[in-house]
Design an enzyme around this catalytic site. Structure first.
Site, PDB file in Angstrom:
ATOM      1  N   ASN A   1       0.742  -1.238  -0.069  1.00  0.00           N
ATOM      2  CA  ASN A   1      -0.124   0.099  -0.161  1.00  0.00           C
ATOM      3  C   ASN A   1       0.845   1.329  -0.052  1.00  0.00           C
ATOM      4  O   ASN A   1       1.931   1.214   0.606  1.00  0.00           O
ATOM      5  CB  ASN A   1      -1.161  -0.126   1.187  1.00  0.00           C
ATOM      6  CG  ASN A   1      -0.400   0.034   2.523  1.00  0.00           C
ATOM      7  OD1 ASN A   1       0.556  -0.664   2.773  1.00  0.00           O
ATOM      8  ND2 ASN A   1      -0.872   0.873   3.495  1.00  0.00           N
TER       9      ASN A   1
ATOM     10  N   GLU B   1       0.072   5.322   0.651  1.00  0.00           N
ATOM     11  CA  GLU B   1      -0.803   6.345   1.259  1.00  0.00           C
ATOM     12  C   GLU B   1      -0.429   7.740   0.459  1.00  0.00           C
ATOM     13  O   GLU B   1       0.723   7.839   0.257  1.00  0.00           O
ATOM     14  CB  GLU B   1      -0.863   6.454   2.683  1.00  0.00           C
ATOM     15  CG  GLU B   1      -1.498   5.201   3.261  1.00  0.00           C
ATOM     16  CD  GLU B   1      -1.453   5.314   4.709  1.00  0.00           C
ATOM     17  OE1 GLU B   1      -2.205   4.468   5.284  1.00  0.00           O
ATOM     18  OE2 GLU B   1      -0.832   6.209   5.428  1.00  0.00           O
TER      19      GLU B   1
ATOM     20  N   CYS C   1      -3.926   0.682  -2.666  1.00  0.00           N
ATOM     21  CA  CYS C   1      -3.945  -0.536  -1.688  1.00  0.00           C
ATOM     22  C   CYS C   1      -2.978  -1.579  -2.388  1.00  0.00           C
ATOM     23  O   CYS C   1      -2.706  -1.285  -3.572  1.00  0.00           O
ATOM     24  CB  CYS C   1      -5.323  -1.175  -1.834  1.00  0.00           C
ATOM     25  SG  CYS C   1      -6.485  -0.211  -1.064  1.00  0.00           S
TER      26      CYS C   1
ATOM     27  N   GLU D   1      -3.494  -4.542  -2.964  1.00  0.00           N
ATOM     28  CA  GLU D   1      -3.827  -5.606  -3.818  1.00  0.00           C
ATOM     29  C   GLU D   1      -3.838  -4.882  -5.270  1.00  0.00           C
ATOM     30  O   GLU D   1      -3.753  -5.334  -6.108  1.00  0.00           O
ATOM     31  CB  GLU D   1      -5.376  -5.942  -3.225  1.00  0.00           C
ATOM     32  CG  GLU D   1      -5.290  -6.582  -2.218  1.00  0.00           C
ATOM     33  CD  GLU D   1      -5.596  -5.747  -0.895  1.00  0.00           C
ATOM     34  OE1 GLU D   1      -6.362  -6.246   0.160  1.00  0.00           O
ATOM     35  OE2 GLU D   1      -5.215  -4.535  -0.977  1.00  0.00           O
TER      36      GLU D   1
ATOM     37  N   CYS E   1     -10.238  -4.415   1.110  1.00  0.00           N
ATOM     38  CA  CYS E   1     -11.594  -3.322   0.951  1.00  0.00           C
ATOM     39  C   CYS E   1     -12.483  -3.665  -0.126  1.00  0.00           C
ATOM     40  O   CYS E   1     -12.156  -4.567  -1.100  1.00  0.00           O
ATOM     41  CB  CYS E   1     -10.787  -1.877   0.759  1.00  0.00           C
ATOM     42  SG  CYS E   1     -10.216  -1.798  -0.761  1.00  0.00           S
TER      43      CYS E   1
END
Length: 133
Positions: A45, A47, A56, A58, A89
């Site tokens: 990830n 940010e 993310c 994934e 998520c």
């Protein structure tokens, strides 16, 4: 029966987990996407202060798979610096679903080496695809 998480994959997740960029939440996530060709694609990830413009783990791993010509996912592995299991998520569940082979597993692994598995259909029971596979 599905094979257990291999020590090599768990080690790769631990190795890249430290590369996550999470200065705001402090939550580091690593993902490994296994393509149907057996190749493993890693992501973490990232940010961003302009929330929600981060990426993310994934999505990062799926992007790597697509960049390298992959189009179908057999399995997704996840690890984080949090205690317990983590799961994608909603947006990542849909991203995985769109590339997933039927029965694609999502495997969450803890720092202690425990693992839990669910198919993407269990995690996103009414997922949809606009483009045929």
């Amino acid at each position: 029966m599905t094979p257990p998480l291999t020590p090599a994959i768990a080690e790769q997740l631990r190795r890249v987990l430290v590369n996550a960029h999470a200065p705001y939440s402090g939550v580091h996530v690593a993902a490994a996407v296994e393509g149907v060709d057996g190749r493993l694609h890693l992501g973490v990830n990232v940010e961003n202060a302009a929330y929600p413009q981060g990426v993310c783990a994934e999505a990062s791993a799926i992007s790597d798979m697509v960049t390298h010509g992959g189009r179908a996912i057999r399995r997704v592995y996840l690890a984080s610096n949090l205690p317990g299991f983590i799961w994608p998520c909603g947006g990542c569940r849909q991203k995985i679903f769109e590339f997933a082979e039927p029965g694609c597993e999502v495997v969450s692994v803890t720092a202690e080496g425990e693992e839990e598995r669910h198919t993407i259909e269990e995690l996103l029971p009414l997922g949809f695809r606009l483009a045929p596979r």
